[in-house]
Design a protein around this motif. Structure first.
Motif, PDB file in Angstrom:
ATOM      1  N   VAL A   1       0.852  -1.199   0.000  1.00 41.17           N
ATOM      2  CA  VAL A   1       0.000   0.000   0.000  1.00 41.17           C
ATOM      3  C   VAL A   1       0.885   1.244   0.000  1.00 41.17           C
ATOM      4  N   ASN A   2       0.290   2.382  -0.275  1.00 41.68           N
ATOM      5  CA  ASN A   2       0.985   3.640  -0.073  1.00 41.68           C
ATOM      6  C   ASN A   2       1.142   3.897   1.431  1.00 41.68           C
TER       7      ASN A   2
ATOM      8  N   SER B   1      -1.660   5.715   3.190  1.00 43.90           N
ATOM      9  CA  SER B   1      -3.016   5.256   2.858  1.00 43.90           C
ATOM     10  C   SER B   1      -3.898   5.046   4.077  1.00 43.90           C
TER      11      SER B   1
ATOM     12  N   CYS C   1      -5.363  -5.144  -6.263  1.00 47.45           N
ATOM     13  CA  CYS C   1      -4.977  -5.637  -7.585  1.00 47.45           C
ATOM     14  C   CYS C   1      -3.999  -6.810  -7.498  1.00 47.45           C
TER      15      CYS C   1
ATOM     16  N   CYS D   1      -0.232  -3.404 -11.745  1.00 46.75           N
ATOM     17  CA  CYS D   1      -0.897  -3.049 -10.490  1.00 46.75           C
ATOM     18  C   CYS D   1      -0.183  -1.885  -9.807  1.00 46.75           C
TER      19      CYS D   1
ATOM     20  N   LEU E   1      -1.684   1.722  -8.723  1.00 42.83           N
ATOM     21  CA  LEU E   1      -1.563   2.260  -7.368  1.00 42.83           C
ATOM     22  C   LEU E   1      -0.986   3.669  -7.407  1.00 42.83           C
ATOM     23  N   GLN E   2       0.021   3.876  -8.236  1.00 45.17           N
ATOM     24  CA  GLN E   2       0.638   5.193  -8.355  1.00 45.17           C
ATOM     25  C   GLN E   2      -0.313   6.209  -8.972  1.00 45.17           C
TER      26      GLN E   2
ATOM     27  N   ASP F   1      -6.269   0.746  -4.407  1.00 45.94           N
ATOM     28  CA  ASP F   1      -5.836   1.061  -3.044  1.00 45.94           C
ATOM     29  C   ASP F   1      -4.684   0.182  -2.566  1.00 45.94           C
ATOM     30  N   ALA F   2      -4.493  -0.968  -3.200  1.00 43.74           N
ATOM     31  CA  ALA F   2      -3.459  -1.892  -2.727  1.00 43.74           C
ATOM     32  C   ALA F   2      -3.128  -2.899  -3.814  1.00 43.74           C
ATOM     33  N   VAL F   3      -1.978  -3.536  -3.656  1.00 47.61           N
ATOM     34  CA  VAL F   3      -1.544  -4.637  -4.520  1.00 47.61           C
ATOM     35  C   VAL F   3      -1.288  -5.826  -3.606  1.00 47.61           C
TER      36      VAL F   3
ATOM     37  N   THR G   1       5.761   3.477  -1.037  1.00 48.75           N
ATOM     38  CA  THR G   1       4.962   2.309  -0.705  1.00 48.75           C
ATOM     39  C   THR G   1       5.600   1.510   0.426  1.00 48.75           C
TER      40      THR G   1
END
Length: 323
Positions: free
Chosen positions: A182-183, A186, A200, A229, A233-234, A239-241, A258
């Protein structure tokens, strides 16, 4: 220097001497699956055919005998290896010197050295999308049409009983587990925070099913490759991979904004895929992997490429079929 995937992604790898080329990235092709989607259960195995996906054939000696699969590879002059299309830290083409580098690439070079009397560079690396990997090993697609084949695929492939029906695997060379990227800003700290979030994974991976079945019931998003993915996200589209930690390590290394969440919620043995019709190659590769484990070379490669993101990893203990 770390290279963000928005700048360098899906570098085409046609062969050892191919020139690197940056491919501009727009919006990757994705499929958003309905929240709470369920998947058909796998076809049950016969009670007389128990399956342990970690078990492979016992290794053989290092000699390349006449008429063997290894001899045919030697006569051709190169080992043809399928790799991930943009697997940073595992097998990626360095944009500065054009050389394929990474944990998996170096293991593959050890196999090449065993076949070609110490020459580690007689490899043709072929970049494959996730959906192309099993057909490339088999030499045919799911419709029976011939496709360009490879000797092996090494692309963080999870060994499953279903995949064993289509390809053979080496012994486990990495014990992966599914996690979430995730970022950092986030606010997502665990899988419990994924309710209502878009997560993703590669469309043909085992991970997309696991995402759909998480208790928080996030919305799974399927992309052609995990690198797509990261782009999503970028771009703020997801919201997440979520995929194996060894793949996420490469994504985190490309984007310092991330982070990988500590929770690991699957067990994913990773093996080298080969043809069911080449058991001699499977045994030969297993001998190479055994040497890597016992010599300390496996640990050296892990420390060089992965230890910053996956600490305290050890080479898996091989498991062999009863014969």
């Amino acid at each position: 220097m770390r290279i963000r995937v928005l700048l360098f992604v899906a570098l085409l790898i046609a062969g050892c001497g191919a020139d690197p080329a940056a491919v501009p990235v727009g919006v990757p092709s994705v499929t958003v699956l309905p929240s709470g989607v369920t998947f058909a259960p796998p076809v049950p195995k016969s009670a007389t055919r128990p399956c342990n996906p970690r078990e492979s054939l016992r290794p053989m000696g290092s000699a390349v005998t006449a008429g063997s699969t290894m001899a045919r590879i030697r006569e051709r002059g190169r080992l043809v290896l399928g790799i991930g299309s943009s697997a940073y830290l595992l097998s990626h083409r360095d944009p500065y010197d054009g050389k394929v580098k990474g944990f998996e690439a170096e293991i593959a070079r050890e196999v090449a050295a065993a076949i070609f009397n110490g020459d580690r560079e007689k490899i043709q690396f072929r970049a494959l999308n996730a959906a192309e990997r099993i057909p490339a090993v088999r030499g045919v697609d799911d419709k029976g049409n011939a496709v360009e084949s490879v000797d092996m695929v090494m692309a963080a492939m999870t060994m499953t009983c279903e995949r064993w029906e289509q390809v053979a695997f080496s012994t486990e060379y990495y014990s992966a587990g599914q996690k979430v990227l995730v970022n950092k800003k986030s606010g997502i700290n665990s899988t419990a925070d994924l309710a209502g979030k878009k997560v993703c994974a590669s469309a043909t991976s085992t991970n997309i099913k696991t995402i759909a079945e998480l208790p928080a019931r996030p919305t799974p998003v399927a992309a052609a490759n995990t690198s797509d993915c990261l782009v999503l996200l970028q771009q703020g589209q997801i919201d997440a991979v979520s995929t194996g930690d060894v793949i996420l390590a490469g994504l985190a290394a490309q984007d310092e904004a991330t982070q990988i969440l500590p929770e690991r919620f699957t067990d994913e043995p990773t093996g080298i895929a080969m043809s069911l019709n080449a058991p001699d190659l499977v045994r030969f590769v297993n001998g190479v992997l055994e040497n890597l484990r016992t010599s300390g070379r496996w640990q050296q490669l892990h420390d060089e490429y992965l230890t910053e993101y996956i600490v305290d990893a050890k080479p898996p203990v091989p498991q062999y079929k009863a014969e």
